[in-house]
Each structure stands twice: as C-alpha cells, then as structure tokens.
Design a protein around this motif. Structure first.
Motif, PDB file in Angstrom:
ATOM      1  N   LEU A  81      24.652  17.405 -20.701  1.00 19.90           N
ATOM      2  CA  LEU A  81      24.233  17.383 -22.098  1.00 19.90           C
ATOM      3  C   LEU A  81      25.203  16.562 -22.952  1.00 19.90           C
ATOM      4  O   LEU A  81      24.786  15.794 -23.833  1.00 19.90           O
ATOM      5  CB  LEU A  81      24.132  18.807 -22.642  1.00 19.90           C
ATOM      6  N   ARG A  82      26.484  16.735 -22.700  1.00 18.53           N
ATOM      7  CA  ARG A  82      27.490  16.002 -23.482  1.00 18.53           C
ATOM      8  C   ARG A  82      27.345  14.494 -23.272  1.00 18.53           C
ATOM      9  O   ARG A  82      27.347  13.724 -24.241  1.00 18.53           O
ATOM     10  CB  ARG A  82      28.882  16.467 -23.067  1.00 18.53           C
ATOM     11  N   LEU A  83      27.194  14.067 -22.025  1.00 22.33           N
ATOM     12  CA  LEU A  83      27.053  12.644 -21.743  1.00 22.33           C
ATOM     13  C   LEU A  83      25.725  12.104 -22.255  1.00 22.33           C
ATOM     14  O   LEU A  83      25.653  10.961 -22.729  1.00 22.33           O
ATOM     15  CB  LEU A  83      27.173  12.400 -20.229  1.00 22.33           C
ATOM     16  N   LEU A  84      24.673  12.920 -22.167  1.00 21.67           N
ATOM     17  CA  LEU A  84      23.362  12.480 -22.648  1.00 21.67           C
ATOM     18  C   LEU A  84      23.379  12.221 -24.151  1.00 21.67           C
ATOM     19  O   LEU A  84      22.891  11.181 -24.626  1.00 21.67           O
ATOM     20  CB  LEU A  84      22.305  13.533 -22.306  1.00 21.67           C
ATOM     21  N   ILE A  85      23.933  13.156 -24.903  1.00 22.24           N
ATOM     22  CA  ILE A  85      23.995  12.999 -26.360  1.00 22.24           C
ATOM     23  C   ILE A  85      24.822  11.767 -26.726  1.00 22.24           C
ATOM     24  O   ILE A  85      24.435  10.962 -27.586  1.00 22.24           O
ATOM     25  CB  ILE A  85      24.555  14.264 -27.013  1.00 22.24           C
ATOM     26  N   ALA A  86      25.974  11.613 -26.069  1.00 16.55           N
ATOM     27  CA  ALA A  86      26.839  10.471 -26.381  1.00 16.55           C
ATOM     28  C   ALA A  86      26.156   9.151 -26.052  1.00 16.55           C
ATOM     29  O   ALA A  86      26.174   8.208 -26.859  1.00 16.55           O
ATOM     30  CB  ALA A  86      28.154  10.603 -25.614  1.00 16.55           C
ATOM     31  N   ALA A  87      25.539   9.056 -24.868  1.00 13.41           N
ATOM     32  CA  ALA A  87      24.888   7.808 -24.465  1.00 13.41           C
ATOM     33  C   ALA A  87      23.706   7.483 -25.371  1.00 13.41           C
ATOM     34  O   ALA A  87      23.501   6.318 -25.750  1.00 13.41           O
ATOM     35  CB  ALA A  87      24.425   7.913 -23.014  1.00 13.41           C
ATOM     36  N   PHE A  88      22.937   8.500 -25.748  1.00 13.75           N
ATOM     37  CA  PHE A  88      21.777   8.265 -26.609  1.00 13.75           C
ATOM     38  C   PHE A  88      22.202   7.790 -27.994  1.00 13.75           C
ATOM     39  O   PHE A  88      21.676   6.797 -28.505  1.00 13.75           O
ATOM     40  CB  PHE A  88      20.947   9.546 -26.708  1.00 13.75           C
ATOM     41  N   VAL A  89      23.155   8.470 -28.591  1.00 17.03           N
ATOM     42  CA  VAL A  89      23.582   8.106 -29.948  1.00 17.03           C
ATOM     43  C   VAL A  89      24.193   6.708 -29.961  1.00 17.03           C
ATOM     44  O   VAL A  89      23.861   5.869 -30.826  1.00 17.03           O
ATOM     45  CB  VAL A  89      24.579   9.142 -30.493  1.00 17.03           C
ATOM     46  N   VAL A  90      25.078   6.419 -29.022  1.00 18.33           N
ATOM     47  CA  VAL A  90      25.740   5.106 -29.002  1.00 18.33           C
ATOM     48  C   VAL A  90      24.731   3.996 -28.729  1.00 18.33           C
ATOM     49  O   VAL A  90      24.790   2.921 -29.353  1.00 18.33           O
ATOM     50  CB  VAL A  90      26.869   5.100 -27.948  1.00 18.33           C
ATOM     51  N   SER A  91      23.788   4.233 -27.827  1.00 14.88           N
ATOM     52  CA  SER A  91      22.796   3.198 -27.526  1.00 14.88           C
ATOM     53  C   SER A  91      21.891   2.929 -28.713  1.00 14.88           C
ATOM     54  O   SER A  91      21.536   1.770 -28.985  1.00 14.88           O
ATOM     55  CB  SER A  91      21.964   3.604 -26.306  1.00 14.88           C
ATOM     56  N   VAL A  92      21.505   3.967 -29.447  1.00 17.92           N
ATOM     57  CA  VAL A  92      20.639   3.782 -30.615  1.00 17.92           C
ATOM     58  C   VAL A  92      21.379   3.014 -31.713  1.00 17.92           C
ATOM     59  O   VAL A  92      20.845   2.062 -32.292  1.00 17.92           O
ATOM     60  CB  VAL A  92      20.134   5.140 -31.143  1.00 17.92           C
ATOM     61  N   VAL A  93      22.604   3.418 -31.990  1.00 18.87           N
ATOM     62  CA  VAL A  93      23.380   2.762 -33.060  1.00 18.87           C
ATOM     63  C   VAL A  93      23.689   1.310 -32.685  1.00 18.87           C
ATOM     64  O   VAL A  93      23.433   0.377 -33.466  1.00 18.87           O
ATOM     65  CB  VAL A  93      24.671   3.542 -33.341  1.00 18.87           C
ATOM     66  N   GLY A  95      22.312  -0.613 -30.314  1.00 14.31           N
ATOM     67  CA  GLY A  95      21.108  -1.409 -30.125  1.00 14.31           C
ATOM     68  C   GLY A  95      20.449  -1.783 -31.433  1.00 14.31           C
ATOM     69  O   GLY A  95      19.965  -2.914 -31.600  1.00 14.31           O
ATOM     70  N   SER A  96      20.425  -0.848 -32.391  1.00 14.31           N
ATOM     71  CA  SER A  96      19.807  -1.135 -33.686  1.00 14.31           C
ATOM     72  C   SER A  96      20.594  -2.186 -34.459  1.00 14.31           C
ATOM     73  O   SER A  96      20.017  -3.154 -34.977  1.00 14.31           O
ATOM     74  CB  SER A  96      19.700   0.148 -34.511  1.00 14.31           C
ATOM     75  N   MET A 154      16.224  -0.422 -26.648  1.00 19.58           N
ATOM     76  CA  MET A 154      16.444  -0.264 -28.075  1.00 19.58           C
ATOM     77  C   MET A 154      16.788  -1.604 -28.713  1.00 19.58           C
ATOM     78  O   MET A 154      16.339  -1.907 -29.837  1.00 19.58           O
ATOM     79  CB  MET A 154      17.578   0.743 -28.314  1.00 19.58           C
ATOM     80  N   LEU A 155      17.565  -2.401 -28.033  1.00 18.64           N
ATOM     81  CA  LEU A 155      17.917  -3.725 -28.533  1.00 18.64           C
ATOM     82  C   LEU A 155      16.671  -4.597 -28.686  1.00 18.64           C
ATOM     83  O   LEU A 155      16.489  -5.275 -29.707  1.00 18.64           O
ATOM     84  CB  LEU A 155      18.914  -4.384 -27.586  1.00 18.64           C
ATOM     85  N   ILE A 156      15.801  -4.574 -27.677  1.00 18.63           N
ATOM     86  CA  ILE A 156      14.567  -5.362 -27.734  1.00 18.63           C
ATOM     87  C   ILE A 156      13.694  -4.904 -28.895  1.00 18.63           C
ATOM     88  O   ILE A 156      13.135  -5.722 -29.643  1.00 18.63           O
ATOM     89  CB  ILE A 156      13.811  -5.258 -26.396  1.00 18.63           C
ATOM     90  N   MET A 157      13.565  -3.586 -29.058  1.00 20.80           N
ATOM     91  CA  MET A 157      12.738  -3.056 -30.144  1.00 20.80           C
ATOM     92  C   MET A 157      13.293  -3.492 -31.507  1.00 20.80           C
ATOM     93  O   MET A 157      12.534  -3.856 -32.409  1.00 20.80           O
ATOM     94  CB  MET A 157      12.689  -1.544 -30.060  1.00 20.80           C
ATOM     95  N   ALA A 158      14.610  -3.466 -31.652  1.00 19.36           N
ATOM     96  CA  ALA A 158      15.217  -3.841 -32.928  1.00 19.36           C
ATOM     97  C   ALA A 158      15.051  -5.335 -33.203  1.00 19.36           C
ATOM     98  O   ALA A 158      14.756  -5.732 -34.340  1.00 19.36           O
ATOM     99  CB  ALA A 158      16.699  -3.462 -32.933  1.00 19.36           C
ATOM    100  N   VAL A 159      15.233  -6.164 -32.186  1.00 17.91           N
ATOM    101  CA  VAL A 159      15.079  -7.610 -32.374  1.00 17.91           C
ATOM    102  C   VAL A 159      13.648  -7.940 -32.775  1.00 17.91           C
ATOM    103  O   VAL A 159      13.399  -8.704 -33.722  1.00 17.91           O
ATOM    104  CB  VAL A 159      15.475  -8.371 -31.094  1.00 17.91           C
ATOM    105  N   GLU A 160      12.683  -7.374 -32.058  1.00 17.67           N
ATOM    106  CA  GLU A 160      11.282  -7.681 -32.349  1.00 17.67           C
ATOM    107  C   GLU A 160      10.874  -7.172 -33.732  1.00 17.67           C
ATOM    108  O   GLU A 160      10.084  -7.818 -34.431  1.00 17.67           O
ATOM    109  CB  GLU A 160      10.387  -7.074 -31.273  1.00 17.67           C
TER     110      GLU A 160
END
Length: 273
Positions: A81-93, A95-96, A154-160
């Motif tokens: 759970l700890r790694l999932l939350i960290a990876a999700f938050v960092v990837s969203v921020v 990537g956006s 997430m990066l692709i979605m933000a670019v498009e």
C-alpha cells in the motif's frame, strides 16, 4: 396553516439530502451489485465443480482472515500500500506537469510524442530486467516499475490534452497579451482537467498492476510475493483470498476517482457520465 409555514423552510434541505443520497446510491450501487453477482457466480461455480482445487468464497475468506491475523502478512500488505500510494501520486504529478509542458510546445510535442508512443507500445514486463539491473532487487525496483507503468500513460494523456486546447482560446489569450502563468492558470489547466482526471483513474490500476508484477517476479515482500508463494505451494484458498484482498483494496479508490472525474467533467468539460 402555521404548521405548514413552519415546515416549508425545511423542505429544500430535505430534498437536497434526498438527492445527495440518490446520487451516492447510483454511484456506489452498480459496483456493489456487480460484486455481489460475481460472488454468487463464484459460489455456484465452486458448488457445481465440487473440486478441492477451486475453493468457495467462504473457504477463501477464511484463509484470508487467517493470513491477516499473521503479522508478516499484514506487514506485506502495508508495504504494498505504501509503495502503491507513492508511485501513483508521483506518477500523476510528474506525468501531468511534464506532459502539459511538452503539450504547450508544438515543436517538442511533435518531436517527443512518437518516441513516447513507441515506449508505451513495448510490453512493460519486458523492460523490468532493466529496473533490476539499475535499481537492484528491493523496494527501489518495485517503486520504479510501478511508477513507470503509470507515468507513461499519464504523460501521454497530459500531452494530448494540452495539444487539444481550443486554438481560439489561445489566439484570444495572445491578442490580450496574457502572461504565461495566467495562460496556464486560466486556459490550459481548466481545458485539460477532464482528461487529467481520466488519466488519474486509469493510471491507478496500471500502477497497482506494475507493483504486483514487480513483487511477483523479484521480491521478498508485498502482496504479489504472497500470491506467488501461495501459487508455489498450490494453496488455492489463499490465492483466491489474495485476489479478494486486491479487489477490496482497488475498488474504493477507483470509485472515488470515478466520482472525481465525473465532477470535474461536469464542471469543465460538459455533463458527467
């Protein structure tokens, strides 16, 4: 007459509460109904097969509660759970921010986007040995692979979404000589928020999948490690119990992100779905 007049002011509050409850029921009801039907189908299949290899939901839940009673299993769950939350938050921020920055530049979006598409088309598990080579076996490679699995989409979605901003709005901003920070705040961000919300909902599952794959292939902790250990021991009750646990972990954030996406879409991009 007096009693009627006194009750009138309370009706809007009552109606608002009722509408809110109906909206909540419509949002939560369908997933719960599908989950109940899935459990019933699972139970019926186990009874029809009458096999020790395919456990019933009751057997799986008993094994899951037995696992959760052990300190080592709970530690593995919390570690995932700890790694999932960290990876999700960092990837969203990350990537956006990076995706919007690339999408605002016509040159860089044309130059980088084909490369990103090519990287995204490669099966992610093929690249996992690279993470092991550079990050080693442990939490770093698990986090890195989960981050990568969610960051690229997430990066692709933000670019498009940035490249799809209405050109008329950009021309109006240029004619008004709008500063770049104001352009980002008042035009780019509101225009891209619906797509970014969709990306958040989609990338949560990808981050979870990447983490589980990393834990199953090379880890000594985590939910994926527990599942692989049960597979090697052919403990079907524990395997199905772990599957139930994964669904329980994934369902509430998915529902919450779907609700957030609907609210953002209704406000910035039209009616909610």
């Amino acid at each position: 007459m007096t009693s009627v007049v006194r009750q009138l002011p309370t009706r809007p509050i009552f109606l608002g509460t009722a509408v809110s409850r109906i909206s909540t029921a419509r949002r939560i009801g369908p997933p719960v109904l599908v989950a109940v039907l899935g459990v019933l189908a699972w139970w019926a299949t186990a009874i029809v097969l009458d096999s020790r290899i395919f456990p019933t939901p009751a057997d799986s839940m008993r094994s899951l509660f037995a696992d959760l009673a052990t300190e080592s299993f709970r530690a593995n769950v919390f570690d995932s759970l700890r790694l999932l939350i960290a990876a999700f938050v960092v990837s969203v921020v990350a990537g956006s921010i990076l995706g919007l920055a690339l999408g605002m530049s016509a040159f860089w979006s044309r130059a980088v986007l084909p490369i990103i598409y090519s990287i995204n088309s490669i099966p992610k598990i093929v690249l996992y040995p690279l993470f092991l080579s550079f990050l080693g076996i442990g939490q770093s490679s698990r986090f890195g692979f989960a981050f990568y699995a969610a960051f690229v989409p997430m990066l692709i979605m933000a670019v498009e979404s940035a490249t799809a901003v209405n050109p008329l709005h950009l021309k109006m901003a240029a004619s008004l000589r709008m500063s770049r920070p104001r352009l980002i705040r008042q035009i780019i961000v509101p225009s891209t928020l619906p797509a970014l919300a969709t990306g958040m909902r989609a990338t949560f599952g990808l981050a979870f999948l990447g983490l589980l794959l990393a834990e199953m292939f090379s880890s000594s902790s985590g939910i994926g490690y527990e599942m692989l250990r049960n597979v090697s021991l052919i403990r079907m009750e524990n395997i199905m119990g772990s599957v139930v646990l994964i669904v329980v972990i994934a369902l509430p954030p998915t529902i919450a992100l779907q609700a957030l996406e609907n609210r953002i879409t209704a406000r910035f991009g039209g009616a909610a779905r």
